[in-house]
Enzyme design. Structure first.
Site, PDB file in Angstrom:
ATOM      1  N   ASN A  59      39.803  39.417  52.286  1.00  0.00           N
ATOM      2  CA  ASN A  59      39.156  40.257  53.304  1.00  0.00           C
ATOM      3  C   ASN A  59      37.806  39.617  53.586  1.00  0.00           C
ATOM      4  O   ASN A  59      37.329  38.820  52.787  1.00  0.00           O
ATOM      5  CB  ASN A  59      38.952  41.685  52.768  1.00  0.00           C
ATOM      6  CG  ASN A  59      38.147  41.691  51.479  1.00  0.00           C
ATOM      7  OD1 ASN A  59      38.664  41.355  50.405  1.00  0.00           O
ATOM      8  ND2 ASN A  59      36.882  42.043  51.579  1.00  0.00           N
ATOM      9  N   TYR A  72      34.475  46.258  35.069  1.00  0.00           N
ATOM     10  CA  TYR A  72      34.423  47.601  35.689  1.00  0.00           C
ATOM     11  C   TYR A  72      35.442  48.565  35.088  1.00  0.00           C
ATOM     12  O   TYR A  72      35.334  49.782  35.271  1.00  0.00           O
ATOM     13  CB  TYR A  72      34.581  47.518  37.221  1.00  0.00           C
ATOM     14  CG  TYR A  72      35.923  47.033  37.724  1.00  0.00           C
ATOM     15  CD1 TYR A  72      37.068  47.828  37.677  1.00  0.00           C
ATOM     16  CD2 TYR A  72      36.041  45.767  38.282  1.00  0.00           C
ATOM     17  CE1 TYR A  72      38.292  47.378  38.146  1.00  0.00           C
ATOM     18  CE2 TYR A  72      37.255  45.298  38.748  1.00  0.00           C
ATOM     19  CZ  TYR A  72      38.375  46.109  38.673  1.00  0.00           C
ATOM     20  OH  TYR A  72      39.574  45.647  39.127  1.00  0.00           O
ATOM     21  N   GLU A  73      36.422  48.042  34.363  1.00  0.00           N
ATOM     22  CA  GLU A  73      37.397  48.924  33.709  1.00  0.00           C
ATOM     23  C   GLU A  73      36.822  49.548  32.438  1.00  0.00           C
ATOM     24  O   GLU A  73      37.451  50.417  31.842  1.00  0.00           O
ATOM     25  CB  GLU A  73      38.669  48.141  33.347  1.00  0.00           C
ATOM     26  CG  GLU A  73      39.453  47.674  34.553  1.00  0.00           C
ATOM     27  CD  GLU A  73      40.618  46.778  34.146  1.00  0.00           C
ATOM     28  OE1 GLU A  73      41.691  47.313  33.850  1.00  0.00           O
ATOM     29  OE2 GLU A  73      40.446  45.537  34.125  1.00  0.00           O
ATOM     30  N   HIS A 130      38.737  43.429  33.520  1.00  0.00           N
ATOM     31  CA  HIS A 130      37.501  43.436  34.300  1.00  0.00           C
ATOM     32  C   HIS A 130      36.445  44.296  33.610  1.00  0.00           C
ATOM     33  O   HIS A 130      36.772  45.305  32.991  1.00  0.00           O
ATOM     34  CB  HIS A 130      37.751  44.026  35.701  1.00  0.00           C
ATOM     35  CG  HIS A 130      38.804  43.320  36.488  1.00  0.00           C
ATOM     36  ND1 HIS A 130      40.134  43.618  36.369  1.00  0.00           N
ATOM     37  CD2 HIS A 130      38.703  42.320  37.405  1.00  0.00           C
ATOM     38  CE1 HIS A 130      40.827  42.831  37.184  1.00  0.00           C
ATOM     39  NE2 HIS A 130      39.990  42.034  37.821  1.00  0.00           N
ATOM     40  N   SER A 180      44.432  39.350  41.600  1.00  0.00           N
ATOM     41  CA  SER A 180      45.156  40.467  42.230  1.00  0.00           C
ATOM     42  C   SER A 180      46.184  39.968  43.231  1.00  0.00           C
ATOM     43  O   SER A 180      45.865  39.184  44.126  1.00  0.00           O
ATOM     44  CB  SER A 180      44.192  41.374  43.002  1.00  0.00           C
ATOM     45  OG  SER A 180      43.242  41.899  42.142  1.00  0.00           O
ATOM     46  N   ALA A 213      41.182  37.167  43.768  1.00  0.00           N
ATOM     47  CA  ALA A 213      41.081  37.641  45.149  1.00  0.00           C
ATOM     48  C   ALA A 213      39.598  37.887  45.393  1.00  0.00           C
ATOM     49  O   ALA A 213      38.911  38.410  44.516  1.00  0.00           O
ATOM     50  CB  ALA A 213      41.860  38.939  45.301  1.00  0.00           C
ATOM     51  N   HIS A 252      40.996  47.636  49.265  1.00  0.00           N
ATOM     52  CA  HIS A 252      41.922  47.310  48.162  1.00  0.00           C
ATOM     53  C   HIS A 252      43.334  47.057  48.699  1.00  0.00           C
ATOM     54  O   HIS A 252      44.018  46.140  48.235  1.00  0.00           O
ATOM     55  CB  HIS A 252      41.931  48.392  47.076  1.00  0.00           C
ATOM     56  CG  HIS A 252      42.733  47.962  45.871  1.00  0.00           C
ATOM     57  ND1 HIS A 252      42.363  46.881  45.080  1.00  0.00           N
ATOM     58  CD2 HIS A 252      43.893  48.421  45.354  1.00  0.00           C
ATOM     59  CE1 HIS A 252      43.268  46.714  44.129  1.00  0.00           C
ATOM     60  NE2 HIS A 252      44.203  47.624  44.268  1.00  0.00           N
ATOM     61  N   MET A 272      34.993  40.175  41.504  1.00  0.00           N
ATOM     62  CA  MET A 272      34.598  40.956  40.323  1.00  0.00           C
ATOM     63  C   MET A 272      35.096  40.329  39.014  1.00  0.00           C
ATOM     64  O   MET A 272      35.315  41.040  38.022  1.00  0.00           O
ATOM     65  CB  MET A 272      35.139  42.388  40.459  1.00  0.00           C
ATOM     66  CG  MET A 272      34.720  43.076  41.749  1.00  0.00           C
ATOM     67  SD  MET A 272      35.521  44.666  41.969  1.00  0.00           S
ATOM     68  CE  MET A 272      35.135  45.023  43.695  1.00  0.00           C
ATOM     69  N   SER A 273      35.289  39.035  38.999  1.00  0.00           N
ATOM     70  CA  SER A 273      35.857  38.394  37.790  1.00  0.00           C
ATOM     71  C   SER A 273      35.438  36.936  37.701  1.00  0.00           C
ATOM     72  O   SER A 273      34.405  36.545  38.233  1.00  0.00           O
ATOM     73  CB  SER A 273      37.388  38.487  37.859  1.00  0.00           C
ATOM     74  OG  SER A 273      37.884  37.679  38.911  1.00  0.00           O
ATOM     75  N   HIS A 293      48.030  44.371  39.167  1.00  0.00           N
ATOM     76  CA  HIS A 293      47.955  43.547  37.965  1.00  0.00           C
ATOM     77  C   HIS A 293      48.959  44.074  36.953  1.00  0.00           C
ATOM     78  O   HIS A 293      48.808  45.189  36.462  1.00  0.00           O
ATOM     79  CB  HIS A 293      46.579  43.659  37.291  1.00  0.00           C
ATOM     80  CG  HIS A 293      45.467  42.965  38.007  1.00  0.00           C
ATOM     81  ND1 HIS A 293      44.967  41.755  37.601  1.00  0.00           N
ATOM     82  CD2 HIS A 293      44.737  43.320  39.074  1.00  0.00           C
ATOM     83  CE1 HIS A 293      43.992  41.393  38.398  1.00  0.00           C
ATOM     84  NE2 HIS A 293      43.819  42.328  39.312  1.00  0.00           N
TER      85      HIS A 293
HETATM   86  N1  HPA Z   1      34.161  42.324  47.264  1.00  0.00           N
HETATM   87  C1  HPA Z   1      34.258  42.228  45.923  1.00  0.00           C
HETATM   88  N2  HPA Z   1      35.381  41.913  45.310  1.00  0.00           N
HETATM   89  C2  HPA Z   1      36.469  41.654  46.059  1.00  0.00           C
HETATM   90  C3  HPA Z   1      36.444  41.755  47.460  1.00  0.00           C
HETATM   91  C4  HPA Z   1      35.216  42.105  48.094  1.00  0.00           C
HETATM   92  O1  HPA Z   1      35.112  42.213  49.332  1.00  0.00           O
HETATM   93  N3  HPA Z   1      37.698  41.447  47.909  1.00  0.00           N
HETATM   94  C5  HPA Z   1      38.441  41.179  46.800  1.00  0.00           C
HETATM   95  N4  HPA Z   1      37.707  41.309  45.685  1.00  0.00           N
END
Ligand code: HPA
Length: 274
Positions: free
Chosen positions: A235, A85-86, A83, A30, A113, A247, A210-211, A61
Site C-alpha cells: 500500500n 506489537y503483539e 512482532h 504477511s 509487507a 490491512h 513493523m518488523s 500469518h
Molecule cells: N505502515 C506500516 N506497516 C505496514 C504498512 C504501512 O503502511 N503496510 C504494510 N505494513
C-alpha cells in the site's frame, strides 16, 4: 527462562524433529508465507509444538517452521513471525533468527509487507533493502549474551552491497522489476499519521513496516554473514491519501505480487553461492 536456555531448548527440539540441515532461512512476511507450501520433501513443524516457543497471532500469518528443499537446496521457511506489537519482548521477536543460525543457515532472507513512502513506488512493487532505520527497541538492549555475539556489533553494510547486486542480476534474469530503498521499522500496530509519514520520508525512509530491522540486527550479532531484505510494497503511505482498510490491502496486494516474489526467491536460492 534465560534467553540462552530457551534458544538451546528450541534448537534441540527442532534438531530432534527433522534431519534436514538448512543452509538458507527465509522469513515470510504477511501474505507471502504460502511460498513455503511449495517446498519439496517438506516437514512442517508448528510453533505451537515447540516447548516455550512464542506463538503467532496475526491474520495472514500461519505459525510454522517449514523445512524442505527449494531449487534443490535445503531451506527452512518461517510462516509467520513475531512482532513487538503483539506484546512479545524483543528476545522472543528475534529468537527464531538465533535458532536458524543454530540450525546452520549461512543466508537469511528477510521479507515483509510494507507501506511505500517513496512516491515513485506502486503497490505490488518489490523493494530490496539497502539499509534500515530501526524505530523499534534495539533487540540487544540488556545484558549481552556473549555466546550469541559481541556487546557492540557494527551494522555496516548489513544488507550487503554484493548480495544486493546479486539480487538485481537475478531480478533482471527472471524479468522481475525491483525497487531499492531504506526500510523504516516502527512499532505499529496503528498505521502512520500524515505527519509521521512526512517525517519518515524526511529522514530518508522509502518504506515503512513493523518488523525485519530487529531480526537483521540479531542476524548480524549472531554471525549470519549473508542477509537479504525484500519488502513487498502492499500500500502507499502518502499524506492526504484516501483511507481504506490498509490491512486488507496488505493481504490482497501481497497476493498480487506473489508470483514475481516467488520467482525472485526461487532464483536467488538457486543461484546463490554460499
Ligand atoms: N505502515 C506500516 N506497516 C505496514 C504498512 C504501512 O503502511 N503496510 C504494510 N505494513
Amino acid at each position: 527462562m534465560d534467553i540462552y536456555e530457551k534458544y538451546e531448548k528450541s534448537l534441540e527440539y527442532l534438531k530432534k524433529k527433522t534431519s534436514i540441515k538448512p543452509e538458507i532461512g527465509i522469513i515470510f512476511g504477511s501474505g507471502l508465507g504460502k511460498m513455503a507450501d511449495k517446498f519439496e520433501d517438506k516437514e512442517v513443524i508448528p510453533y505451537s509444538s515447540i516447548p516455550d516457543f512464542p506463538q503467532s497471532t496475526v491474520e495472514g500469518h500461519a505459525g510454522n517452521f517449514v523445512f524442505g528443499k527449494l531449487s534443490g537446496k535445503n531451506v527452512v521457511g518461517m510462516q509467520g513471525r513475531f512482532h513487538f506489537y503483539e506484546g512479545y519482548d524483543m528476545n522472543d521477536v528475534t529468537l527464531p533468527v538465533r535458532v536458524m543460525k543454530g540450525l546452520g543457515i549461512k543466508l537469511l532472507i528477510l521479507t515483509n509487507a510494507s507501506g511505500g513512502l517513496n512516491p515513485d513506488f506502486e503497490p505490488a512493487d518489490l523493494m530490496i533493502l539497502t539499509d534500515h532505520i530501526n524505530m523499534l527497541p534495539n533487540p540487544l538492549l540488556g545484558k549481552n549474551e556473549i555466546r550469541f555475539g559481541p556487546r557492540f556489533p557494527g551494522l555496516k553494510d548489513l544488507y550487503s552491497k554484493e548480495l544486493r547486486n546479486f539480487v538485481f542480476s537475478i531480478a533482471e534474469k527472471c524479468g522481475v522489476s525491483i525497487q531499492k530503498g531504506v526500510y523504516l521499522a516502527t512499532t505499529g500496530p496503528s498505521y502512520e499519521t500524515d505527519a509521521e509519514i512526512r517525517y519518515f520520508r524526511s529522514i530518508g525512509a522509502d518504506a515503512v513496516g513493523m518488523s525485519t530491522a530487529p531480526e537483521a540486527v540479531i542476524a548480524r550479532h549472531c554471525g549470519i554473514e549473508n542477509i537479504i531484505g525484500i519488502s513487498c510494497i502492499t500500500n502507499m503511505a502518502i499524506p492526504d491519501m484516501e483511507k481504506g482498510d490498509t490491512h486488507q490491502d496488505v493481504i490482497k496486494t501481497a497476493d498480487r505480487a506473489f508470483k514475481k516474489f516467488s520467482s525472485l526467491i526461487t532464483n536467488i536460492v538457486e543461484d546463490v553461492k554460499l
